[in-house]
Design a protein around this motif. Structure first.
Motif, PDB file in Angstrom:
ATOM      1  N   LYS A 158       0.978  -1.954   0.234  1.00  0.00           N
ATOM      2  CA  LYS A 158       0.235   0.090   0.012  1.00  0.00           C
ATOM      3  C   LYS A 158       0.706   0.677   0.171  1.00  0.00           C
ATOM      4  CE  LYS A 158      -3.700  -0.184   2.768  1.00  0.00           C
ATOM      5  NZ  LYS A 158      -4.302  -0.660   4.006  1.00  0.00           N
ATOM      6  N   GLN A 159       0.636   2.552  -0.998  1.00  0.00           N
ATOM      7  CA  GLN A 159       1.878   3.483  -0.614  1.00  0.00           C
ATOM      8  C   GLN A 159       1.332   4.368   0.569  1.00  0.00           C
ATOM      9  OE1 GLN A 159      -1.712   3.350  -2.685  1.00  0.00           O
ATOM     10  NE2 GLN A 159      -2.657   5.136  -2.810  1.00  0.00           N
ATOM     11  N   GLU A 160      -0.350   4.064   1.183  1.00  0.00           N
ATOM     12  CA  GLU A 160      -0.725   4.444   2.559  1.00  0.00           C
ATOM     13  C   GLU A 160      -1.376   5.628   2.309  1.00  0.00           C
ATOM     14  OE1 GLU A 160      -0.779   1.907   4.555  1.00  0.00           O
ATOM     15  OE2 GLU A 160       0.974   0.539   4.017  1.00  0.00           O
ATOM     16  N   THR A 161      -0.460   7.070   1.520  1.00  0.00           N
ATOM     17  CA  THR A 161      -0.546   8.030   1.217  1.00  0.00           C
ATOM     18  C   THR A 161      -0.324   8.304   0.409  1.00  0.00           C
ATOM     19  OG1 THR A 161      -1.260  10.384   2.166  1.00  0.00           O
ATOM     20  CG2 THR A 161       0.843   9.459   3.276  1.00  0.00           C
ATOM     21  N   VAL A 162       0.099   9.275  -0.778  1.00  0.00           N
ATOM     22  CA  VAL A 162       0.287   9.986  -2.020  1.00  0.00           C
ATOM     23  C   VAL A 162       0.653  11.143  -1.461  1.00  0.00           C
ATOM     24  CG1 VAL A 162       0.799   8.586  -3.504  1.00  0.00           C
ATOM     25  CG2 VAL A 162      -0.849  10.877  -2.882  1.00  0.00           C
ATOM     26  N   ASP A 163       0.153  11.398   0.157  1.00  0.00           N
ATOM     27  CA  ASP A 163       1.452  12.858   0.403  1.00  0.00           C
ATOM     28  C   ASP A 163       2.380  13.093   0.859  1.00  0.00           C
ATOM     29  OD1 ASP A 163       1.331  15.124   2.279  1.00  0.00           O
ATOM     30  OD2 ASP A 163      -0.573  15.916   2.258  1.00  0.00           O
ATOM     31  N   GLU A 164       3.168  13.956  -0.098  1.00  0.00           N
ATOM     32  CA  GLU A 164       4.758  13.200   0.870  1.00  0.00           C
ATOM     33  C   GLU A 164       4.828  13.803   1.916  1.00  0.00           C
ATOM     34  OE1 GLU A 164       7.129  14.643  -2.369  1.00  0.00           O
ATOM     35  OE2 GLU A 164       8.898  13.475  -1.321  1.00  0.00           O
ATOM     36  N   LYS A 165       4.245  14.739   2.243  1.00  0.00           N
ATOM     37  CA  LYS A 165       4.511  15.422   3.502  1.00  0.00           C
ATOM     38  C   LYS A 165       4.066  14.424   4.878  1.00  0.00           C
ATOM     39  CE  LYS A 165       4.632  20.161   5.398  1.00  0.00           C
ATOM     40  NZ  LYS A 165       3.995  21.272   5.093  1.00  0.00           N
ATOM     41  N   LEU A 166       3.206  13.870   5.073  1.00  0.00           N
ATOM     42  CA  LEU A 166       2.460  12.924   5.769  1.00  0.00           C
ATOM     43  C   LEU A 166       2.649  11.878   5.776  1.00  0.00           C
ATOM     44  CD1 LEU A 166       0.056  12.702   7.871  1.00  0.00           C
ATOM     45  CD2 LEU A 166      -1.200  11.833   5.426  1.00  0.00           C
ATOM     46  N   PHE A 167       3.741  11.415   4.219  1.00  0.00           N
ATOM     47  CA  PHE A 167       4.145  10.348   4.099  1.00  0.00           C
ATOM     48  C   PHE A 167       5.732  10.152   5.327  1.00  0.00           C
ATOM     49  CE2 PHE A 167       7.384   7.082   2.649  1.00  0.00           C
ATOM     50  CZ  PHE A 167       6.276   6.018   2.046  1.00  0.00           C
ATOM     51  N   GLN A 168       5.966  10.981   4.662  1.00  0.00           N
ATOM     52  CA  GLN A 168       6.862  11.157   5.484  1.00  0.00           C
ATOM     53  C   GLN A 168       7.215  11.515   7.000  1.00  0.00           C
ATOM     54  OE1 GLN A 168      10.855  11.090   3.422  1.00  0.00           O
ATOM     55  NE2 GLN A 168      10.411  10.662   5.063  1.00  0.00           N
ATOM     56  N   TYR A 169       6.186  11.748   7.341  1.00  0.00           N
ATOM     57  CA  TYR A 169       6.419  12.201   8.823  1.00  0.00           C
ATOM     58  C   TYR A 169       5.292  11.141   9.378  1.00  0.00           C
ATOM     59  CZ  TYR A 169       2.314  13.053  12.681  1.00  0.00           C
ATOM     60  OH  TYR A 169       2.007  12.845  14.553  1.00  0.00           O
ATOM     61  N   LEU A 170       4.638  10.456   9.079  1.00  0.00           N
ATOM     62  CA  LEU A 170       3.916   9.256   8.954  1.00  0.00           C
ATOM     63  C   LEU A 170       4.896   7.512   9.484  1.00  0.00           C
ATOM     64  CD1 LEU A 170       0.574   9.518   7.960  1.00  0.00           C
ATOM     65  CD2 LEU A 170       1.005   8.887  10.261  1.00  0.00           C
ATOM     66  N   LYS A 171       6.077   7.634   8.065  1.00  0.00           N
ATOM     67  CA  LYS A 171       6.990   6.517   7.911  1.00  0.00           C
ATOM     68  C   LYS A 171       8.446   7.397   7.719  1.00  0.00           C
ATOM     69  CE  LYS A 171       5.477   3.243   4.723  1.00  0.00           C
ATOM     70  NZ  LYS A 171       5.801   1.772   5.801  1.00  0.00           N
ATOM     71  N   PRO A 172       9.050   7.665   8.310  1.00  0.00           N
ATOM     72  CA  PRO A 172       9.830   8.307   9.058  1.00  0.00           C
ATOM     73  C   PRO A 172      11.552   7.720   8.189  1.00  0.00           C
ATOM     74  CG  PRO A 172       9.537   7.559  11.273  1.00  0.00           C
ATOM     75  CD  PRO A 172       9.028   7.049  10.100  1.00  0.00           C
ATOM     76  N   ASP A 173      11.700   6.094   8.257  1.00  0.00           N
ATOM     77  CA  ASP A 173      12.302   5.636   7.461  1.00  0.00           C
ATOM     78  C   ASP A 173      11.514   4.900   6.374  1.00  0.00           C
ATOM     79  OD1 ASP A 173      12.612   3.323  10.545  1.00  0.00           O
ATOM     80  OD2 ASP A 173      10.808   3.943   9.352  1.00  0.00           O
ATOM     81  N   SER A 174      11.091   5.096   5.513  1.00  0.00           N
ATOM     82  CA  SER A 174      11.018   5.159   4.291  1.00  0.00           C
ATOM     83  C   SER A 174      10.639   6.430   3.501  1.00  0.00           C
ATOM     84  CB  SER A 174       9.593   4.101   3.843  1.00  0.00           C
ATOM     85  OG  SER A 174       9.625   3.602   4.606  1.00  0.00           O
ATOM     86  N   ARG A 175      10.864   6.692   2.438  1.00  0.00           N
ATOM     87  CA  ARG A 175      10.791   7.659   1.714  1.00  0.00           C
ATOM     88  C   ARG A 175       9.506   7.116   0.370  1.00  0.00           C
ATOM     89  NH1 ARG A 175      13.485   9.060   5.329  1.00  0.00           N
ATOM     90  NH2 ARG A 175      15.110   9.704   4.896  1.00  0.00           N
ATOM     91  N   LEU A 176       8.859   8.478  -0.084  1.00  0.00           N
ATOM     92  CA  LEU A 176       7.607   7.717  -1.077  1.00  0.00           C
ATOM     93  C   LEU A 176       8.405   7.380  -2.557  1.00  0.00           C
ATOM     94  CD1 LEU A 176       4.319   7.880  -1.314  1.00  0.00           C
ATOM     95  CD2 LEU A 176       5.021  10.521  -1.686  1.00  0.00           C
ATOM     96  N   ARG A 177       9.418   8.296  -2.141  1.00  0.00           N
ATOM     97  CA  ARG A 177       9.843   8.115  -3.766  1.00  0.00           C
ATOM     98  C   ARG A 177       9.973   6.709  -4.347  1.00  0.00           C
ATOM     99  NH1 ARG A 177      14.501   9.702  -4.049  1.00  0.00           N
ATOM    100  NH2 ARG A 177      13.841  11.579  -2.823  1.00  0.00           N
TER     101      ARG A 177
END
Ligand code: SAH
Ligand code: SF4
Length: 349
Positions: free
Chosen positions: A161-180
């Motif tokens: 799951k991408q979980e969210t494509v909102d980059e800022k939200l993604f980074q906050y929620l998944k601190p050790d992943s990168r959306l890209r």
């Protein structure tokens, strides 16, 4: 014509959805929701047929190297007893799934590098040699070479799951992943010929309708074969313990709009939705969903795969789950699929 009816009509008559159209649909109020759900149900019938597909899920390890803020398996959750199933235990769970008539087994875990690419390939190979089962993997972000090895070993599908494509939200929620990088994984999976599943959580703190529209448009653009859409549920041992859970109505609306935008995708009635609301599964099946994922994780470890609390399938024996599903499908007059339910296989019309 009210904005919602106009948006529904234009989507049903083939207009390309955009952010505005989707946010209009997501804003459906109590009076408008039945029309939205009925439209999604109609598109589901035409796109993937009447049959409901079952995917047996085996959660084989709750170790995780990541620290997603929402998830009970995050590595900093020291109060969770960890487990790993052996290859033999996983095969026994798959034996049960096959004996019960399932045609797909989903192997899911935290991001646990204890299982090497070769270990997982061997497992896939053993399952494929023994049974005519579709194999879905869901073990997180790995390299291209690992995905390739597993595809060559016979894996059919992958859920990430991408979980969210909102980059800022993604980074906050998944601190050790990168959306890209996560999106790169999804592109690799598509390229390797996996039937690829993505998806998002609904009601994440900081999310808004535009974010949700972005998720749906992303999945449409990627032409995902599956999309898992369920509510965010706060877990007491995570930094998001005090956040509000995703709402039932917004989750159902997101599912319904996803169905309108992804007519031929497989959409599960998620366990998270059944956990949020008893009867959530039925509501989802009436609003665009066509898949159920019963839990075949061995009972002695099942309560430890606690991505969120009170998972509705924790204590239920698989036999009982199947009885309940059969009863529900009889009430809904929906047949159980007999085939593997690969992408675009339409059955039960
Ligand atoms: N580690 C893999 C697969 C296991 S997690 C991965 O992350 O891709 C499977 C799914 O559980 C995630 O995709 C996420 O959407 C969901 N999940 C985790 N915590 C959740 C929570 N608190 N509420 C709802 N869903 C959650
Ligand atoms: Fe690990 Fe997946 Fe949970 Fe993130 S969501 S902590 S990657 S199991």
């Amino acid at each position: 014509m009210p904005a919602l009816d106009a948006a529904l009509n234009s989507l049903l008559t083939g207009e390309q959805p955009g952010v505005e159209l989707i946010t209009t649909l997501l804003s459906a109020d109590a009076e408008q929701m039945p029309a939205l759900f009925a439209a999604a149900n109609g598109v589901r019938r035409l796109g993937v047929g009447e049959a409901v597909h079952l995917r047996a899920i085996v959660e084989f390890s709750n170790y995780c190297r990541k620290n997603c803020l929402y998830c009970g398996l995050r590595r900093d959750n020291k109060s969770l007893p960890r487990y790993r199933l052996t290859e033999q235990e996983i095969i026994e769970a798959v034996d049960n799934a096959a004996a019960m008539g399932f045609r797909t087994v989903v192997l899911q875990s935290g991001e646990d590098l204890y299982y090497t690419a070769a270990n997982i390939a061997r497992l896939i190979d053993r399952i494929k040699n023994k049974y005519d089962l579709a194999v879905t993997l869901s073990v997180g972000e790995r390299g291209y070479a690992d995905y390739k090895t597993w595809r060559e070993a016979g894996a059919d599908r992958y859920l990430l799951k991408q979980e969210t494509v909102d980059e800022k939200l993604f980074q906050y929620l998944k601190p050790d992943s990168r959306l890209r990088e996560r999106l790169q994984c999804l592109h690799w999976l598509k390229e390797l010929g996996y039937q690829t599943g993505s998806g998002n959580m609904v009601g994440l703190p900081g999310q808004n309708p535009t974010t949700l529209a972005g998720d749906i448009l992303f999945m449409r653009e990627l032409e995902v074969e599956m999309a898992g859409i369920g509510p965010f549920l706060p877990h007491h041992d995570t930094p998001l313990k005090d956040a509000a859970p995703g709402g039932l109505e917004l989750t159902l609306k997101t599912l319904a709009v996803a169905r309108l935008c992804l007519p031929r995708a497989h959409l599960p009635a998620t366990t998270a939705l059944s956990t949020l609301t008893p009867g959530g599964r039925e509501l989802a099946l009436k609003s665009g969903a066509n898949v159920i994922m019963p839990n075949l994780t061995p009972l002695h470890v099942r309560d430890k795969y606690l991505i969120y609390p009170q998972k509705s399938d924790i204590i239920e024996h698989p036999d009982r789950t199947l009885k309940n599903i059969n009863k529900l499908l009889a009430e809904l007059a929906r047949p159980l699929a007999k085939d593997h339910g690969h992408a675009c296989q339409i059955t039960g019309r």
